[in-house]
Design a protein around this motif. Structure first.
Motif, PDB file in Angstrom:
ATOM      1  N   THR A 226      11.004 -10.123 -10.167  1.00 52.88           N
ATOM      2  CA  THR A 226      11.654  -8.952  -9.570  1.00 52.88           C
ATOM      3  C   THR A 226      12.690  -8.376 -10.522  1.00 52.88           C
ATOM      4  OG1 THR A 226      11.317  -9.867  -7.356  1.00 52.88           O
ATOM      5  CG2 THR A 226      12.983  -8.139  -7.581  1.00 52.88           C
ATOM      6  N   PHE A 227      13.422  -9.243 -11.202  1.00 56.68           N
ATOM      7  CA  PHE A 227      14.406  -8.775 -12.172  1.00 56.68           C
ATOM      8  C   PHE A 227      13.728  -7.976 -13.288  1.00 56.68           C
ATOM      9  CE2 PHE A 227      16.741  -9.431 -16.179  1.00 56.68           C
ATOM     10  CZ  PHE A 227      17.919  -8.785 -15.864  1.00 56.68           C
ATOM     11  N   LEU A 228      12.587  -8.459 -13.762  1.00 56.18           N
ATOM     12  CA  LEU A 228      11.870  -7.741 -14.821  1.00 56.18           C
ATOM     13  C   LEU A 228      11.414  -6.370 -14.338  1.00 56.18           C
ATOM     14  CD1 LEU A 228       9.733 -10.677 -16.289  1.00 56.18           C
ATOM     15  CD2 LEU A 228      11.836  -9.677 -17.227  1.00 56.18           C
ATOM     16  N   ARG A 229      11.008  -6.271 -13.090  1.00 55.26           N
ATOM     17  CA  ARG A 229      10.605  -4.979 -12.531  1.00 55.26           C
ATOM     18  C   ARG A 229      11.819  -4.062 -12.350  1.00 55.26           C
ATOM     19  NH1 ARG A 229       5.248  -5.529  -8.864  1.00 55.26           N
ATOM     20  NH2 ARG A 229       4.288  -7.244 -10.032  1.00 55.26           N
ATOM     21  N   TRP A 230      12.915  -4.651 -11.955  1.00 55.39           N
ATOM     22  CA  TRP A 230      14.163  -3.890 -11.846  1.00 55.39           C
ATOM     23  C   TRP A 230      14.586  -3.367 -13.214  1.00 55.39           C
ATOM     24  CZ3 TRP A 230      17.459  -1.477  -8.823  1.00 55.39           C
ATOM     25  CH2 TRP A 230      18.812  -1.388  -9.136  1.00 55.39           C
ATOM     26  N   GLN A 231      14.409  -4.198 -14.205  1.00 57.80           N
ATOM     27  CA  GLN A 231      14.761  -3.815 -15.569  1.00 57.80           C
ATOM     28  C   GLN A 231      13.913  -2.639 -16.055  1.00 57.80           C
ATOM     29  OE1 GLN A 231      13.895  -6.852 -18.540  1.00 57.80           O
ATOM     30  NE2 GLN A 231      15.844  -6.442 -19.554  1.00 57.80           N
ATOM     31  N   ALA A 232      12.631  -2.628 -15.676  1.00 60.44           N
ATOM     32  CA  ALA A 232      11.714  -1.595 -16.149  1.00 60.44           C
ATOM     33  C   ALA A 232      11.692  -0.349 -15.269  1.00 60.44           C
ATOM     34  CB  ALA A 232      10.302  -2.178 -16.241  1.00 60.44           C
ATOM     35  N   ALA A 233      12.310  -0.401 -14.105  1.00 66.64           N
ATOM     36  CA  ALA A 233      12.230   0.703 -13.145  1.00 66.64           C
ATOM     37  C   ALA A 233      13.104   1.883 -13.556  1.00 66.64           C
ATOM     38  CB  ALA A 233      12.651   0.201 -11.761  1.00 66.64           C
ATOM     39  N   ASP A 234      12.761   3.039 -13.032  1.00 68.07           N
ATOM     40  CA  ASP A 234      13.601   4.227 -13.177  1.00 68.07           C
ATOM     41  C   ASP A 234      14.654   4.137 -12.071  1.00 68.07           C
ATOM     42  OD1 ASP A 234      14.808   6.656 -13.438  1.00 68.07           O
ATOM     43  OD2 ASP A 234      12.988   7.852 -13.200  1.00 68.07           O
ATOM     44  N   ARG A 235      15.741   3.469 -12.377  1.00 66.37           N
ATOM     45  CA  ARG A 235      16.711   3.137 -11.338  1.00 66.37           C
ATOM     46  C   ARG A 235      17.438   4.346 -10.776  1.00 66.37           C
ATOM     47  NH1 ARG A 235      16.853  -0.601 -15.162  1.00 66.37           N
ATOM     48  NH2 ARG A 235      18.630   0.341 -16.241  1.00 66.37           N
ATOM     49  N   GLU A 236      17.472   5.434 -11.512  1.00 73.19           N
ATOM     50  CA  GLU A 236      18.127   6.634 -10.999  1.00 73.19           C
ATOM     51  C   GLU A 236      17.382   7.210  -9.794  1.00 73.19           C
ATOM     52  OE1 GLU A 236      18.662   9.445 -14.106  1.00 73.19           O
ATOM     53  OE2 GLU A 236      20.118   8.215 -15.214  1.00 73.19           O
TER      54      GLU A 236
END
Length: 313
Positions: A37-47
């Motif tokens: 999940t952290f890796l997906r969070w890292q790669a996500a467009d968090r904005e």
């Protein structure tokens, strides 16, 4: 990834790990899911993520569902060789424990019972009972309708309650500990008649056969359970060799229930977790597989312990 995004994830890591543990029954698998999940969070467009907590919860839940649905997991669990991974009292992965439902949802008994639910039923049950999500929130997490969430929750509650009908009331741990101490004394001294007297009429026992059985051993009737326990606690040179030495026995609390830990040189080599009802033992769960004891062993070393209840075996 900027430090603020890392901090935001780390602030919720414990909750995510607790959710994953309840869904999977394995601390090791839960840690893997949280890291994914952290890796997906890292790669996500968090904005574009409006509510990070909801987004992370959804990712963790779906990753867990994928594991539960996988052919490997279904085969391993269906084969009858699976038991939950026990955790020592105070382990943060046990998560919220403010309500009866939250404490019950992390007990070994309920974690085992949830294996009989479908993956979606299990997810709804955990999200609703342990984390108090509304059905509208659960519907968004699981991509189902709100009415479907309600139906899954109802079926899950009915199935769990039916299996737990023998007694799901909370037990006073101090009283339960005294029962377990007396049970251990009878088991290690060979007093089979006393063991039988300490068991309920409908007692059940399950064991992984000292971590060496291909399938779980399941026992019923007071006499059979007492005989198996007596044989298991009887000291022999072979058992000492397999354990890596002569164990001492401690009483601890695992997943909210009293348990006996077999410890050799500060290393946990086995445990028996008890359900106590009305002053007698209603069920026992014996676990000795090393992969199921790794986190417990690490926590035990860090936690320290009181004097053993049985110091010579």
């Amino acid at each position: 990834m900027d430090s603020a995004a890392v901090e935001r994830f780390e602030a919720g890591r414990g909750r995510l790990a607790s959710l994953a543990y309840r869904l999977l029954g394995s601390a090791a698998d839960a840690e893997d899911v949280v890291q994914d999940t952290f890796l997906r969070w890292q790669a996500a467009d968090r904005e574009r993520i409006e509510v990070p907590e909801a987004w992370l919860t959804k990712v963790v839940t779906h990753l867990c569902l994928d594991r539960l649905r996988s052919a490997q997991a279904r085969h391993e669990r269906a084969a009858g060789a699976w038991l939950p991974e026990p955790l020592l009292e105070g382990d943060p992965m046990l998560g919220p424990a403010d309500t009866v439902e939250q404490r019950e949802s992390v007990s070994l008994a309920v974690l085992t019972l949830m294996e009989r639910l479908s993956p979606v039923e299990r997810a709804v049950y955990v999200l609703r009972e342990a984390f108090s999500y509304t059905h509208a929130e659960i519907a968004r997490i699981l991509d189902v309708t709100e009415s479907a969430s309600q139906q899954h929750a109802h079926r899950a509650r009915v199935r769990v309650a039916a299996e737990r009908r023998r007694g799901s009331e909370e037990v006073d741990l101090a009283s339960a500990r005294r029962v377990v101490e007396e049970f251990l004394a009878a088991a290690t001294s060979g007093r089979t008649e006393r063991l039988v007297a300490l068991l309920t009429d409908d007692v059940t026992a399950v064991s992984d056969g000292a971590g060496r059985a291909k399938r779980l051993l399941r026992l019923t009737t007071r006499e059979r359970v007492a005989s198996y326990v007596r044989a298991g606690f009887k000291a022999t040179p072979v058992k000492r060799r397999l354990a890596g030495g002569s164990p001492v026995f401690h009483i601890a609390v695992l997943n909210g229930s009293p348990a006996v830990l077999a410890v050799v040189d500060d290393r946990v080599v086995g445990t028996v977790v008890f359900d106590v009802r009305d002053g007698r033992v209603a069920s026992l769960c014996g676990i000795a597989a090393a992969d199921r004891l790794a986190r417990l062993d690490e926590a035990w070393r860090q936690h320290g312990s009181d004097a053993p209840v049985v110091a010579a075996w």
